[in-house]
Design an enzyme around this catalytic site. Structure first.
Site, PDB file in Angstrom:
ATOM      1  N   CYS A 132     -12.995   0.308   8.612  1.00 21.92           N
ATOM      2  CA  CYS A 132     -12.170  -0.181   7.505  1.00 21.92           C
ATOM      3  C   CYS A 132     -12.330   0.701   6.275  1.00 21.92           C
ATOM      4  O   CYS A 132     -13.440   1.121   5.945  1.00 21.92           O
ATOM      5  CB  CYS A 132     -12.596  -1.602   7.118  1.00 21.92           C
ATOM      6  SG  CYS A 132     -12.749  -2.717   8.532  1.00 21.92           S
ATOM      7  N   HIS A 181      -9.255   3.362  -1.241  1.00 21.50           N
ATOM      8  CA  HIS A 181      -7.833   3.003  -1.165  1.00 21.50           C
ATOM      9  C   HIS A 181      -7.429   2.162  -2.383  1.00 21.50           C
ATOM     10  O   HIS A 181      -7.396   0.942  -2.322  1.00 21.50           O
ATOM     11  CB  HIS A 181      -7.607   2.240   0.149  1.00 21.50           C
ATOM     12  CG  HIS A 181      -6.191   1.838   0.415  1.00 21.50           C
ATOM     13  ND1 HIS A 181      -5.093   2.502  -0.090  1.00 21.50           N
ATOM     14  CD2 HIS A 181      -5.693   0.829   1.165  1.00 21.50           C
ATOM     15  CE1 HIS A 181      -3.987   1.900   0.336  1.00 21.50           C
ATOM     16  NE2 HIS A 181      -4.316   0.880   1.089  1.00 21.50           N
ATOM     17  N   LYS A 191     -10.149   6.244   4.270  1.00 23.36           N
ATOM     18  CA  LYS A 191     -11.465   5.810   4.729  1.00 23.36           C
ATOM     19  C   LYS A 191     -12.580   6.288   3.798  1.00 23.36           C
ATOM     20  O   LYS A 191     -13.444   5.504   3.421  1.00 23.36           O
ATOM     21  CB  LYS A 191     -11.715   6.339   6.155  1.00 23.36           C
ATOM     22  CG  LYS A 191     -13.071   6.008   6.722  1.00 23.36           C
ATOM     23  CD  LYS A 191     -13.190   4.522   7.029  1.00 23.36           C
ATOM     24  CE  LYS A 191     -14.621   4.055   7.178  1.00 23.36           C
ATOM     25  NZ  LYS A 191     -15.310   3.848   5.881  1.00 23.36           N
ATOM     26  N   CYS A 242       0.815  -1.212   0.000  1.00 23.46           N
ATOM     27  CA  CYS A 242       0.000   0.000   0.000  1.00 23.46           C
ATOM     28  C   CYS A 242       0.850   1.263   0.000  1.00 23.46           C
ATOM     29  O   CYS A 242       0.314   2.370  -0.083  1.00 23.46           O
ATOM     30  CB  CYS A 242      -0.923   0.004   1.204  1.00 23.46           C
ATOM     31  SG  CYS A 242      -1.636  -1.603   1.551  1.00 23.46           S
TER      32      CYS A 242
END
Ligand SMILES: [Zn+2]
Lengths: 385, 152
Positions: free
Chosen positions: A206, A333, A329, A83
């Site tokens: 998440c 992502h 959030k 990431c």
């Protein structure tokens, strides 16, 4: 010492982009960055592509992107650090420019996450951890960060409501960001009702997968001064790693790689945590943002829960304005793109171009981009002239 | 034989593959470097301290303390039938840590950081092929099928 600066930034819309291929997404951000910089393609002498390849049907994505942007025969290559691939690309561009090998480099983060079938995504999800000793017990990405949260709550009294207040803040700002996946406010009451994912997390703890691209153009000091009047300087870089396995971390209340990276970046930029006005931090899960407050020195260890409860990370909250673009959030992502998207936001903030989300007097900004559960962390400090 | 280890196996080949054979016989094995004596759990063939590749298995008691935990509600491929399950990280008394599911003597609501536990070797009974693993249990728990020697 000569500097390296960002002379142009571009950002596409994040979301389920079933309307576009990965190279088409890359094109949107690339065109926007060129227009923002006010330069022609011929000013570039290399590109670096940030993406995490296992999500793409197209193999060797840098090649197809380079062609679609009509950048052949300029050099290109891919960076991957989970990431944190986007920030790895920015760091690589800085190195390429400082070495003298290149002068003007386009960094393009591009990622499609929704190309794969749900079953394939669920299979990938089972291999985020250390596969020999941990994935055999069905660990998941939320599960790992949940284990950090369990320990943080135990050691410091952090509450689930405090975790969810991170989501409330980031949705609040995401609602004002036209590029965000979720442009909708979420109340604490609503967040509490989220479906359980991995205790103590529910869905509102998440971030969500998204497709999307972002592009930043970096240049040597000479070229930046010749080409741009709004350069934002990348003056501090830090990168550190920590064990792949959660079993071999010294503790579970922060990321040692983040602490290592930020110390390097502050020292190099000649700043301290107190100088940072705006930051984009890696809030893949709510606890990750709370640990970032602490790891980056914005508050004392263990006080991250209180920092968000007191709304100190809101604009005008008295602390550092954090993830006021919505963060992972609310923005979504797209893993390879995220670090480039963070860079985009901090550059726009330092240029004073963020409209209702503008942080007053934003002169020094920071990005904090984490790979995996902290196996990699890249911290970059930006300054305006 | 390392493909025996876990509900789903991702790495069938390793230099410490006999770990799974020992586990099937009810023994939890870590490793010790034969050059410098460095002990690790999970076991590893190559010493991180002195770089030696000479190692031997040493038996662990499986006693330890809960370090952290989470109950997984959304499972990856291959774990659908096990949901929800609680992943527990245990700090072993003899050094090192492991990750495993809480077992039948330790339901989710009883799992607490800092509590003393016993890690117990297991075999999945619901599959025709050999699949071994271990669970985190109340202290004193033994392996139901055939008690491991050190607990017998
Ligand atoms: Zn050794």
């Amino acid at each position: 010492m000569s500097r390296v600066g960002v002379i142009g930034v571009g950002h596409g819309r994040f979301g389920r982009r079933s309307d576009a291929t990965v190279q088409e997404l890359a094109f949107e951000a690339f065109r926007a960055a060129l227009q923002d910089a006010g330069i022609e393609r011929k000013e570039l002498d290399a590109s670096i592509i940030a993406a995490v390849p296992e999500y793409h049907k197209q193999r060797s994505v840098a090649g197809v992107v380079q062609e679609y942007l009509n950048l052949n025969p300029l050099p290109t290559w891919l960076t991957e650090a989970a990431c944190a691939a986007g920030s790895a690309a920015v760091r690589t561009a800085w190195m390429a420019i400082k070495s003298g090998l290149h002068q003007v480099v386009a960094v393009i983060g591009c990622q499609k996450m929704t190309e794969l079938a749900t079953a394939d995504i669920l299979a990938l999800m089972g291999r985020v951890g250390e596969v020999q000793w941990e994935s055999v017990f069905g660990t998941t990405f939320p599960g790992y960060y949940a284990m950090f949260a369990t320990r943080h709550m135990h050691d410091y009294g952090t509450t689930h409501d405090q975790l969810l207040q991170v989501a409330v803040k980031n949705h609040h700002y995401g609602a004002q960001n036209p590029n965000a996946l979720f442009q909708k406010e979420v109340t604490l009451e609503k967040a509490r009702e989220g479906e359980p994912v991995a205790s103590p997390f529910c869905v509102y703890d998440c971030c969500a997968n998204a497709d999307g691209a972002a592009c930043v153009i970096l240049a040597s000091e000479d070229r930046a001064r010749a080409l741009s009047k709004k350069t934002v300087w990348l003056d501090g870089l830090g990168c550190a790693t920590a064990s792949m396995s959660v079993l071999r971390r010294p503790h579970l209340t922060g990321l040692p790689s983040a602490v290592g990276a930020v110390q390097q970046a502050y020292r190099m930029a000649g700043v301290t945590a107190k100088d940072i006005k705006v930051a984009d931090v890696h809030d893949c899960f709510t606890i990750a943002e709370i640990m970032a407050y602490e790891d980056l020195g914005f508050c004392e260890k263990g006080q991250g829960g209180r920092y968000i409860e007191e709304k100190r990370s809101y604009i005008g909250g008295g602390g550092v304005a954090i993830n006021v673009d919505g963060g992972l959030k609310a923005k979504g992502h797209p893993i390879g793109t995220t670090g480039v998207s963070m860079t985009y936001e901090v550059v726009k903030q330092l240029r004073g171009e963020c409209g209702p989300r503008q942080v007053p007097d934003a002169d020094i900004g920071l990005t904090h981009n984490v790979g995996g559960i902290g196996q990699y962390c890249f911290v970059h400090v930006y300054k305006r002239d | 034989m390392f493909s025996w280890f876990g509900r789903v196996s991702f790495v069938p080949y390793t230099k410490v593959q006999d770990f799974a054979v020992h586990l099937k016989a009810g023994r939890m094995m870590g490793s010790r470097c034969q050059q410098c004596g460095h002990k690790t759990f999970p076991p590893r063939a190559d010493c991180p301290q002195c770089l030696s590749g000479d190692f031997e298995f040493v038996e662990y008691s499986g006693q330890g303390t809960i370090w952290t935990h989470t109950q997984i509600a959304t499972a990856p491929t291959g774990f659908d039938r096990d949901v929800p399950y609680t992943c527990v990280v245990v700090e072993l008394d003899e050094g090192g840590r492991l990750l495993a599911w809480s077992g039948e003597t330790l339901p989710q609501q009883k799992v607490k950081i800092g509590m003393k536990v016993q890690v117990v070797p297991r075999i999945f009974e619901d599959t025709p092929d050999i699949r071994v693993y271990y669970t985190v249990e109340q202290p004193g728990t033994t392996w139901g099928k055939s008690p491991p020697p050190h607990l017998g």
